[in-house]
Scaffold this motif. Structure first.
Motif, PDB file in Angstrom:
ATOM      1  N   ASN A 282     -63.073-140.002  13.987  1.00 15.41           N
ATOM      2  CA  ASN A 282     -61.833-140.771  14.007  1.00 15.41           C
ATOM      3  C   ASN A 282     -60.741-139.943  14.664  1.00 15.41           C
ATOM      4  O   ASN A 282     -60.771-138.708  14.604  1.00 15.41           O
ATOM      5  CB  ASN A 282     -61.412-141.183  12.595  1.00 15.41           C
ATOM      6  CG  ASN A 282     -60.567-142.441  12.578  1.00 15.41           C
ATOM      7  OD1 ASN A 282     -60.145-142.945  13.615  1.00 15.41           O
ATOM      8  ND2 ASN A 282     -60.328-142.954  11.392  1.00 15.41           N
ATOM      9  N   VAL A 283     -59.794-140.631  15.292  1.00 16.20           N
ATOM     10  CA  VAL A 283     -58.737-139.972  16.058  1.00 16.20           C
ATOM     11  C   VAL A 283     -57.426-140.722  15.851  1.00 16.20           C
ATOM     12  O   VAL A 283     -57.414-141.952  15.807  1.00 16.20           O
ATOM     13  CB  VAL A 283     -59.058-139.982  17.577  1.00 16.20           C
ATOM     14  CG1 VAL A 283     -57.935-139.350  18.390  1.00 16.20           C
ATOM     15  CG2 VAL A 283     -60.378-139.315  17.876  1.00 16.20           C
ATOM     16  N   ASP A 284     -56.345-139.969  15.765  1.00 14.80           N
ATOM     17  CA  ASP A 284     -55.009-140.551  15.854  1.00 14.80           C
ATOM     18  C   ASP A 284     -54.167-139.601  16.691  1.00 14.80           C
ATOM     19  O   ASP A 284     -54.571-138.461  16.944  1.00 14.80           O
ATOM     20  CB  ASP A 284     -54.401-140.753  14.467  1.00 14.80           C
ATOM     21  CG  ASP A 284     -53.277-141.789  14.462  1.00 14.80           C
ATOM     22  OD1 ASP A 284     -52.934-142.328  15.542  1.00 14.80           O
ATOM     23  OD2 ASP A 284     -52.728-142.055  13.390  1.00 14.80           O
ATOM     24  N   SER A 285     -53.036-140.086  17.148  1.00 16.73           N
ATOM     25  CA  SER A 285     -52.181-139.267  18.000  1.00 16.73           C
ATOM     26  C   SER A 285     -50.740-139.710  17.857  1.00 16.73           C
ATOM     27  O   SER A 285     -50.448-140.740  17.257  1.00 16.73           O
ATOM     28  CB  SER A 285     -52.625-139.398  19.460  1.00 16.73           C
ATOM     29  OG  SER A 285     -52.379-140.724  19.910  1.00 16.73           O
ATOM     30  N   THR A 286     -49.865-138.941  18.452  1.00 16.75           N
ATOM     31  CA  THR A 286     -48.449-139.277  18.433  1.00 16.75           C
ATOM     32  C   THR A 286     -48.038-140.101  19.649  1.00 16.75           C
ATOM     33  O   THR A 286     -46.846-140.269  19.889  1.00 16.75           O
ATOM     34  CB  THR A 286     -47.576-138.000  18.357  1.00 16.75           C
ATOM     35  OG1 THR A 286     -47.887-137.162  19.469  1.00 16.75           O
ATOM     36  CG2 THR A 286     -47.798-137.257  17.057  1.00 16.75           C
TER      37      THR A 286
ATOM     38  N   LEU B 130     -51.877-149.166  22.788  1.00 18.49           N
ATOM     39  CA  LEU B 130     -52.875-149.081  23.858  1.00 18.49           C
ATOM     40  C   LEU B 130     -53.244-147.630  24.139  1.00 18.49           C
ATOM     41  O   LEU B 130     -54.424-147.290  24.257  1.00 18.49           O
ATOM     42  CB  LEU B 130     -52.367-149.760  25.129  1.00 18.49           C
ATOM     43  CG  LEU B 130     -53.304-149.685  26.338  1.00 18.49           C
ATOM     44  CD1 LEU B 130     -54.654-150.340  26.036  1.00 18.49           C
ATOM     45  CD2 LEU B 130     -52.649-150.320  27.546  1.00 18.49           C
ATOM     46  N   ALA B 131     -52.242-146.758  24.233  1.00 17.24           N
ATOM     47  CA  ALA B 131     -52.509-145.343  24.501  1.00 17.24           C
ATOM     48  C   ALA B 131     -53.333-144.727  23.369  1.00 17.24           C
ATOM     49  O   ALA B 131     -54.299-143.997  23.617  1.00 17.24           O
ATOM     50  CB  ALA B 131     -51.202-144.587  24.687  1.00 17.24           C
ATOM     51  N   LYS B 132     -52.965-145.034  22.133  1.00 15.22           N
ATOM     52  CA  LYS B 132     -53.712-144.505  20.987  1.00 15.22           C
ATOM     53  C   LYS B 132     -55.150-145.011  20.990  1.00 15.22           C
ATOM     54  O   LYS B 132     -56.087-144.256  20.744  1.00 15.22           O
ATOM     55  CB  LYS B 132     -53.027-144.903  19.682  1.00 15.22           C
ATOM     56  CG  LYS B 132     -51.738-144.174  19.438  1.00 15.22           C
ATOM     57  CD  LYS B 132     -51.119-144.617  18.125  1.00 15.22           C
ATOM     58  CE  LYS B 132     -49.832-143.874  17.860  1.00 15.22           C
ATOM     59  NZ  LYS B 132     -49.402-143.969  16.480  1.00 15.22           N
TER      60      LYS B 132
ATOM     61  N   LEU C 125     -57.210-143.385  23.916  1.00 16.48           N
ATOM     62  CA  LEU C 125     -57.553-142.008  23.575  1.00 16.48           C
ATOM     63  C   LEU C 125     -58.641-141.963  22.511  1.00 16.48           C
ATOM     64  O   LEU C 125     -59.593-141.187  22.606  1.00 16.48           O
ATOM     65  CB  LEU C 125     -56.306-141.267  23.083  1.00 16.48           C
ATOM     66  CG  LEU C 125     -56.489-139.804  22.765  1.00 16.48           C
ATOM     67  CD1 LEU C 125     -56.882-139.025  24.015  1.00 16.48           C
ATOM     68  CD2 LEU C 125     -55.225-139.234  22.159  1.00 16.48           C
ATOM     69  N   LYS C 126     -58.535-142.823  21.528  1.00 14.65           N
ATOM     70  CA  LYS C 126     -59.529-142.885  20.460  1.00 14.65           C
ATOM     71  C   LYS C 126     -60.916-143.175  21.024  1.00 14.65           C
ATOM     72  O   LYS C 126     -61.888-142.488  20.704  1.00 14.65           O
ATOM     73  CB  LYS C 126     -59.114-143.965  19.458  1.00 14.65           C
ATOM     74  CG  LYS C 126     -59.914-144.017  18.205  1.00 14.65           C
ATOM     75  CD  LYS C 126     -59.303-145.054  17.262  1.00 14.65           C
ATOM     76  CE  LYS C 126     -59.729-144.806  15.859  1.00 14.65           C
ATOM     77  NZ  LYS C 126     -59.046-145.631  14.885  1.00 14.65           N
ATOM     78  N   ARG C 127     -60.996-144.184  21.897  1.00 15.86           N
ATOM     79  CA  ARG C 127     -62.296-144.534  22.489  1.00 15.86           C
ATOM     80  C   ARG C 127     -62.832-143.420  23.368  1.00 15.86           C
ATOM     81  O   ARG C 127     -64.047-143.210  23.467  1.00 15.86           O
ATOM     82  CB  ARG C 127     -62.184-145.833  23.282  1.00 15.86           C
ATOM     83  CG  ARG C 127     -62.016-147.055  22.382  1.00 15.86           C
ATOM     84  CD  ARG C 127     -61.976-148.372  23.146  1.00 15.86           C
ATOM     85  NE  ARG C 127     -60.674-148.529  23.785  1.00 15.86           N
ATOM     86  CZ  ARG C 127     -60.484-148.744  25.087  1.00 15.86           C
ATOM     87  NH1 ARG C 127     -61.506-148.835  25.904  1.00 15.86           N
ATOM     88  NH2 ARG C 127     -59.271-148.874  25.585  1.00 15.86           N
ATOM     89  N   MET C 128     -61.954-142.664  23.979  1.00 13.46           N
ATOM     90  CA  MET C 128     -62.362-141.570  24.858  1.00 13.46           C
ATOM     91  C   MET C 128     -62.912-140.383  24.062  1.00 13.46           C
ATOM     92  O   MET C 128     -63.858-139.725  24.496  1.00 13.46           O
ATOM     93  CB  MET C 128     -61.155-141.130  25.699  1.00 13.46           C
ATOM     94  CG  MET C 128     -61.452-140.060  26.702  1.00 13.46           C
ATOM     95  SD  MET C 128     -59.990-139.707  27.708  1.00 13.46           S
ATOM     96  CE  MET C 128     -60.182-140.960  28.962  1.00 13.46           C
ATOM     97  N   ILE C 129     -62.347-140.137  22.887  1.00 15.68           N
ATOM     98  CA  ILE C 129     -62.650-138.906  22.153  1.00 15.68           C
ATOM     99  C   ILE C 129     -63.721-139.072  21.074  1.00 15.68           C
ATOM    100  O   ILE C 129     -64.504-138.146  20.832  1.00 15.68           O
ATOM    101  CB  ILE C 129     -61.350-138.337  21.543  1.00 15.68           C
ATOM    102  CG1 ILE C 129     -60.413-137.897  22.673  1.00 15.68           C
ATOM    103  CG2 ILE C 129     -61.635-137.189  20.604  1.00 15.68           C
ATOM    104  CD1 ILE C 129     -59.064-137.417  22.204  1.00 15.68           C
TER     105      ILE C 129
END
Length: 109
Positions: free
Chosen positions: A42-46, A51-53, A56-60
């Motif tokens: 799982n991934v989250d970001s600032t 869409l950006a989150k 990035l989630k699908r990429m990582i």
């Protein structure tokens, strides 16, 4: 009760004159990693937009943090064309090193 996943965060300075810099001054990446398979689950970001989150989630997700992450970095360089690209890469490298230092250290004999 021991958790089967680890949670870690890493940050890097956002580039000036971007909305991320004006709001946060930095980019943050939050990762949940399975400690047995060493893969990101799982991934989250600032990042500011959903869409950006999500991108990035699908990429990582699925990246193995027990090995070199050069393929992920290259994927970001080729497909994530954003002003904060280098800050994102720095944050991921910091997170990768933190994980390796904490969970992959071999005991000294």
């Amino acid at each position: 009760m021991a958790m089967s996943t680890a949670f870690l965060t890493a940050y890097a300075k956002a580039p000036q004159n971007t909305p991320m810099y004006e709001n946060n001054k930095q980019i943050g990446i939050m990762l949940e990693i399975n400690k047995q398979s060493h893969t990101i689950v799982n991934v989250d970001s600032t990042f500011m937009t959903g869409l950006a989150k999500d991108y990035l989630k699908r990429m990582i997700i699925g990246t193995d943090f027990s090995i070199d992450i050069s393929d992920l970095i290259l994927d970001i360089e080729m497909n994530c064309i954003i002003p904060s690209q280098q800050a994102l890469i720095v944050a991921l490298k910091v997170a990768h090193q933190k994980y390796r230092d904490t969970f992959l250290k071999r005991p000294t004999e």
